[in-house]
Design an enzyme around this catalytic site. Structure first.
Site, PDB file in Angstrom:
ATOM      1  N   SER A   1      68.178 101.677  29.289  1.00 51.97           N
ATOM      2  CA  SER A   1      68.609 100.879  28.138  1.00 51.97           C
ATOM      3  C   SER A   1      68.155 101.446  26.806  1.00 51.97           C
ATOM      4  O   SER A   1      68.414 100.855  25.763  1.00 51.97           O
ATOM      5  CB  SER A   1      68.113  99.437  28.288  1.00 51.97           C
ATOM      6  OG  SER A   1      68.775  98.830  29.362  1.00 51.97           O
TER       7      SER A   1
ATOM      8  N   TYR B   1      64.046 100.085  35.967  1.00 50.45           N
ATOM      9  CA  TYR B   1      64.660  99.526  34.762  1.00 50.45           C
ATOM     10  C   TYR B   1      63.868 100.029  33.550  1.00 50.45           C
ATOM     11  O   TYR B   1      62.762  99.570  33.299  1.00 50.45           O
ATOM     12  CB  TYR B   1      64.659  97.997  34.837  1.00 50.45           C
ATOM     13  CG  TYR B   1      65.448  97.277  33.755  1.00 50.45           C
ATOM     14  CD1 TYR B   1      66.005  97.942  32.669  1.00 50.45           C
ATOM     15  CD2 TYR B   1      65.653  95.905  33.843  1.00 50.45           C
ATOM     16  CE1 TYR B   1      66.729  97.271  31.695  1.00 50.45           C
ATOM     17  CE2 TYR B   1      66.375  95.213  32.866  1.00 50.45           C
ATOM     18  CZ  TYR B   1      66.895  95.899  31.797  1.00 50.45           C
ATOM     19  OH  TYR B   1      67.594  95.224  30.825  1.00 50.45           O
TER      20      TYR B   1
ATOM     21  N   LYS C   1      68.192 102.363  35.568  1.00 51.64           N
ATOM     22  CA  LYS C   1      69.050 101.745  34.548  1.00 51.64           C
ATOM     23  C   LYS C   1      68.373 102.051  33.230  1.00 51.64           C
ATOM     24  O   LYS C   1      67.219 101.686  33.019  1.00 51.64           O
ATOM     25  CB  LYS C   1      69.115 100.237  34.773  1.00 51.64           C
ATOM     26  CG  LYS C   1      69.564  99.447  33.563  1.00 51.64           C
ATOM     27  CD  LYS C   1      69.773  98.008  33.940  1.00 51.64           C
ATOM     28  CE  LYS C   1      69.769  97.041  32.765  1.00 51.64           C
ATOM     29  NZ  LYS C   1      70.522  97.447  31.592  1.00 51.64           N
TER      30      LYS C   1
ATOM     31  N   GLY D   1      74.480  93.321  29.391  1.00 52.84           N
ATOM     32  CA  GLY D   1      74.316  91.922  29.047  1.00 52.84           C
ATOM     33  C   GLY D   1      75.501  91.319  28.312  1.00 52.84           C
ATOM     34  O   GLY D   1      75.608  90.104  28.198  1.00 52.84           O
TER      35      GLY D   1
ATOM     36  N   GLY E   1      72.636 101.395  29.938  1.00 51.66           N
ATOM     37  CA  GLY E   1      72.179 100.105  29.407  1.00 51.66           C
ATOM     38  C   GLY E   1      72.897  99.665  28.147  1.00 51.66           C
ATOM     39  O   GLY E   1      73.513  98.603  28.138  1.00 51.66           O
TER      40      GLY E   1
ATOM     41  N   SER F   1      67.057  90.727  31.948  1.00 55.48           N
ATOM     42  CA  SER F   1      66.950  90.187  30.592  1.00 55.48           C
ATOM     43  C   SER F   1      67.971  89.073  30.395  1.00 55.48           C
ATOM     44  O   SER F   1      67.627  87.967  29.965  1.00 55.48           O
ATOM     45  CB  SER F   1      67.207  91.277  29.545  1.00 55.48           C
ATOM     46  OG  SER F   1      66.703  92.525  29.949  1.00 55.48           O
ATOM     47  N   SER F   2      69.213  89.355  30.733  1.00 56.08           N
ATOM     48  CA  SER F   2      70.282  88.366  30.557  1.00 56.08           C
ATOM     49  C   SER F   2      70.086  87.170  31.473  1.00 56.08           C
ATOM     50  O   SER F   2      70.486  86.062  31.157  1.00 56.08           O
ATOM     51  CB  SER F   2      71.645  88.983  30.863  1.00 56.08           C
ATOM     52  OG  SER F   2      71.806  90.182  30.164  1.00 56.08           O
TER      53      SER F   2
ATOM     54  N   GLU G   1      77.107  99.118  23.803  1.00 54.00           N
ATOM     55  CA  GLU G   1      77.796  99.676  22.632  1.00 54.00           C
ATOM     56  C   GLU G   1      78.172 101.140  22.835  1.00 54.00           C
ATOM     57  O   GLU G   1      79.001 101.683  22.116  1.00 54.00           O
ATOM     58  CB  GLU G   1      76.900  99.595  21.386  1.00 54.00           C
ATOM     59  CG  GLU G   1      76.494  98.186  20.959  1.00 54.00           C
ATOM     60  CD  GLU G   1      75.260  97.647  21.678  1.00 54.00           C
ATOM     61  OE1 GLU G   1      74.931  98.120  22.795  1.00 54.00           O
ATOM     62  OE2 GLU G   1      74.627  96.735  21.123  1.00 54.00           O
TER      63      GLU G   1
END
Ligand code: MN9
Ligand code: PYR
Length: 307
Positions: A168, A138, A166, A210, A191, A49-50, A194
């Site tokens: 998220s 993912y 992974k 990311g 993922g 994504s990043s 935060e």
């Protein structure tokens, strides 16, 4: 058995690096990869994504991965995200990743089409069978719309080449359940940046994120506090990180904001590719303030490391 140690820890989701005209720029990719190698992170996740892999042609994605391998191959663990809309293109990228020397491949389940579990299973299986590399699932249901079931994960994790996932989704319960399904040797990588500490505490072996790329020192610090059992300190670092993330998410695109911050850190990688928006001129003052905050926290993290 694949040795999974090299995948445990802080793995940076590498941003795309373009020249001023928006073309993939291998020299900038190398500079960015070097920037992270010098910080002591465990590895890089390329083309996710990043990395804007979904906004690039297969040819561009190959150029990016080759540049990364030339710069940090053998020094950092490199995971190549090879997911593309078609199985055909994903397999082509998987084979290329093996030839380029990547340590593992990884893929999202779907892009655009809503796929059945049988479809996704076949899609992933074709990639897995096309190389001898380890495969990392993912799972990012909020963007793909595909929810990985316990059933499908169980079948996937039974294969030697499928070494981890992974995850998220924001449910740490799901993370713990994935670990329970895969077993102790199955990698679970956090993922949501935060809640790195929450993910780690409930079974994640590390993370791929990311936002790590604008504050790697803070994530390295958080990880070392966790490893040393200093939970209160780890929590304090997570809270500082979350102030930064909240701020990053207030810009028109996360990646535009990250790249604008990185530029102030001396690493130029252009603007994100549309439809991901760059930071508007009027917001550059806020980016400068954000970088100041990251700089202060980084200074604290580095100072306390020397004690
Ligand atoms: C949904 C999404 O893109 N998640 C990323 C990786 O998994 C995270 O690294 C986030 O970018 C980050 O946690 C900021 O919300
Ligand atoms: C955030 C992340 O892991 C990615 O860029 O795919």
């Amino acid at each position: 058995m694949v040795d999974t140690e090299k995948f445990k820890g802080i793995m940076i989701a590498l941003y795309a690096a373009y020249d001023d005209e928006g073309n993939v720029d291998p020299a900038r990719v190398r500079k960015l990869a070097r920037h992270y190698a010098n910080k002591g992170v465990k590895g890089l996740y390329v083309g996710g994504s990043s990395g804007e892999g979904m906004l690039q042609t297969a040819a561009e994605r190959k150029v990016v991965l080759e540049a990364v391998m030339e710069e940090v191959g053998g020094e950092l663990t490199v995971i190549a995200h090879v997911g593309a809309a078609s199985t055909r293109e994903s397999v082509e990228l998987a084979k290329h990743a093996e030839a380029a020397g990547a340590d593992a491949i990884s893929a999202v389940p779907a892009i655009y089409y809503r796929l059945s579990p049988a479809s996704v299973e076949r899609h992933w299986q074709e990639m897995i069978d096309s190389t001898s590399l380890p495969f990392i699932i993912y799972h990012i249901p909020q963007t793909t719309g595909f929810h990985l079931s316990a059933d499908l994960l169980t079948r996937m994790a039974a294969q030697d080449k499928v070494i981890g996932v992974k995850i998220s989704s924001e449910s740490t319960y799901e993370l713990q359940q994935f670990k329970a399904i895969g077993g102790p040797d199955f990698l679970v990588l956090n993922g949501p940046d935060e809640q790195y500490l929450a993910g780690r505490s409930i079974g994640a072996d590390g993370g791929i994120g990311g936002t790590y790329g604008v504050m790697p020192e803070l994530f390295l610090k958080l990880e070392s506090c966790y490893r040393e059992g200093r939970m209160e300190e780890a929590k304090a670092w997570q809270f500082k990180i979350n102030e930064i993330i909240k701020n990053l998410l207030s810009f028109p695109s996360l990646y535009g904001a990250c790249k604008a911050v990185l530029k102030l850190q001396g690493v130029e990688c252009g603007e994100p590719r549309l439809p991901l928006l760059p930071v508007p001129q009027a917001d550059l003052g806020r980016i400068a303030l954000l970088q100041k905050q990251i700089h202060e926290y980084t200074g604290e993290a580095l100072a306390s490391a020397q004690v």
